[in-house]
Design an enzyme around this catalytic site. Structure first.
Site, short mmCIF file in Angstrom:
data_model
loop_
_atom_site.label_atom_id
_atom_site.label_comp_id
_atom_site.label_asym_id
_atom_site.label_seq_id
_atom_site.Cartn_x
_atom_site.Cartn_y
_atom_site.Cartn_z
CB SER A 6 -0.88 0.04 1.25
OG SER A 6 -1.44 1.34 1.39
CG HIS A 31 -4.07 -1.25 -1.63
ND1 HIS A 31 -5.17 -1.99 -1.98
CD2 HIS A 31 -4.46 -0.40 -0.66
CE1 HIS A 31 -6.20 -1.61 -1.22
NE2 HIS A 31 -5.79 -0.64 -0.42
CG ASP A 33 -5.01 2.84 0.75
OD1 ASP A 33 -3.98 2.45 1.33
OD2 ASP A 33 -5.98 2.11 0.51
CG MET A 35 -7.86 7.67 2.44
SD MET A 35 -6.96 7.57 4.01
CE MET A 35 -6.31 5.91 3.88
CG HIS A 64 -9.27 0.93 -0.66
ND1 HIS A 64 -8.71 0.66 0.58
CD2 HIS A 64 -10.61 0.97 -0.48
CE1 HIS A 64 -9.68 0.53 1.46
NE2 HIS A 64 -10.83 0.71 0.85
CG MET A 66 -10.98 3.95 1.99
SD MET A 66 -9.45 3.74 2.89
CE MET A 66 -8.30 3.92 1.54
CG MET A 135 -11.95 -2.25 4.70
SD MET A 135 -10.44 -1.88 3.80
CE MET A 135 -9.52 -0.94 5.03
N GLY A 140 -8.64 4.51 7.00
CA GLY A 140 -8.23 5.91 7.16
C GLY A 140 -6.75 6.09 7.40
CG PHE A 141 -5.33 6.90 10.06
CD1 PHE A 141 -6.64 6.82 10.52
CD2 PHE A 141 -4.77 8.16 9.82
CE1 PHE A 141 -7.38 7.97 10.76
CE2 PHE A 141 -5.50 9.31 10.07
CZ PHE A 141 -6.82 9.22 10.54
N GLY A 142 -2.60 4.11 7.78
CA GLY A 142 -1.70 2.97 7.72
C GLY A 142 -1.15 2.68 9.11
CG ASP A 173 -6.68 -2.55 2.54
OD1 ASP A 173 -7.37 -1.64 2.05
OD2 ASP A 173 -5.49 -2.40 2.86
N GLY A 174 -5.18 -4.12 5.65
CA GLY A 174 -4.98 -3.40 6.91
C GLY A 174 -4.33 -4.25 7.97
N GLY A 175 -3.19 -3.80 8.48
CA GLY A 175 -2.57 -4.47 9.62
C GLY A 175 -1.92 -5.80 9.32
N GLY A 195 1.05 -2.30 4.05
CA GLY A 195 1.58 -0.93 3.98
C GLY A 195 2.79 -0.81 4.88
C1 DX5 Z 1 -6.38 1.86 5.35
C2 DX5 Z 1 -5.98 1.49 3.92
C3 DX5 Z 1 -5.01 0.35 3.88
C4 DX5 Z 1 -3.71 0.68 4.59
C5 DX5 Z 1 -2.90 -0.58 4.76
O1 DX5 Z 1 -7.48 2.70 5.32
O2 DX5 Z 1 -7.11 1.11 3.16
O3 DX5 Z 1 -4.75 0.01 2.51
O4 DX5 Z 1 -2.96 1.60 3.82
O5 DX5 Z 1 -1.74 -0.20 5.44
P1 DX5 Z 1 -1.21 -1.07 6.69
O6 DX5 Z 1 -0.78 -2.39 6.07
O7 DX5 Z 1 -0.06 -0.26 7.22
O8 DX5 Z 1 -2.35 -1.24 7.65
ZN ZN Z 2 -6.65 0.25 1.24
#
Ligand code: DX5
Ligand code: ZN
Length: 217
Positions: A6, A31, A33, A35, A64, A66, A135, A140-142, A173-175, A195
């Site tokens: 990401s 990926h 993102d 926002m 993606h 958002m 998700m 909203g955040f990495g 997607d995420g974490g 990410g």
């Molecule tokens: C969060 C994004 C994800 C995020 C993943 O809203 O949609 O794509 O960037 O990043 P990590 O892997 O750091 O959670």
């Molecule tokens: Zn994403």
């Protein structure tokens, strides 16, 4: 399982080198993102940045969205070079029209669901989508921690999709990090987004290689 870095966690001051780095390490796509500061409490970039990034690589662009009112922007992101556009179930009341519109643009259609959204809400839309984005953080955040219930949700989604004989890839997607990617893979994931799990590690290329080996098992 495919791995997509990401770019939210990449260093945009050095984005050409960052993309070259992960491309050389053998990732399956990027990926991206988007926002808007309304659907999620953060702002990233839009069509113009996506279009400029398109010039840097041939990798699959998994965009993606958002954003609120995604209907207004899918055509512009298709023109900017998206190969996949994922929109949020929670951001539209006309998911069938939106997903159909994305596919008519010649782009694969992803539907993203937040951690609190149940799979049972998707009964009527599943036959129309190419990718289900589970998700595994609140968007909203990495760099956020993985929501633990996501693994069981992926397992249930895999059983639901396979049980109905549908051709849908599951994206998480995420974490996702080296600590949980083997579990994510075993649950039936087709695409893992990473990410901070890549860009915040000391050696992102080595992390990608390690992630691959952890999924192969
Ligand atoms: C969060 C994004 C994800 C995020 C993943 O809203 O949609 O794509 O960037 O990043 P990590 O892997 O750091 O959670
Ligand atoms: Zn994403």
């Amino acid at each position: 399982m495919k791995i997509e870095p990401s770019l939210l966690s990449a260093d945009f001051a050095d984005i050409r080198a960052q993309i070259e780095l992960v491309e050389r390490a053998g990732v399956d796509g990027l990926h991206i993102d988007v926002m808007d500061g309304h659907f999620v409490p953060n702002i990233t970039w839009g069509q113009k940045v996506t279009k400029d990034l398109r010039k840097l690589t041939k990798l699959t662009f998994d965009v993606h969205l958002m954003i609120e009112e995604p209907e207004r922007y899918v055509a512009e992101f298709a023109q900017a070079g998206a190969d996949i556009i994922s929109v949020h179930w929670e951001a539209t009341v006309h998911a069938n029209r939106l997903v159909t519109n994305i596919k008519e643009l010649g782009v694969r259609a992803g539907l993203a669901i937040n951690p609190a959204t149940s799979l049972s809400e998707l009964d009527q839309i599943l036959p129309y989508i190419d990718i289900l984005v589970v998700m595994s953080v609140n968007p909203g955040f990495g760099g956020q921690p993985y929501v633990p219930t996501s693994t069981e949700k992926v397992r249930a989604a895999r059983a639901l999709i396979d049980g109905r004989g549908l051709d849908i890839e599951i994206e998480v997607d995420g974490g996702v990090t080296l600590d949980n990617i083997a579990d994510v893979a075993r649950a039936g994931t087709d695409i893992a987004v990473m990410g901070a799990g890549i860009f915040a590690t000391p050696d992102p290329a080595a992390t990608i290689v390690r992630a691959r080996s952890l999924c192969a098992g």
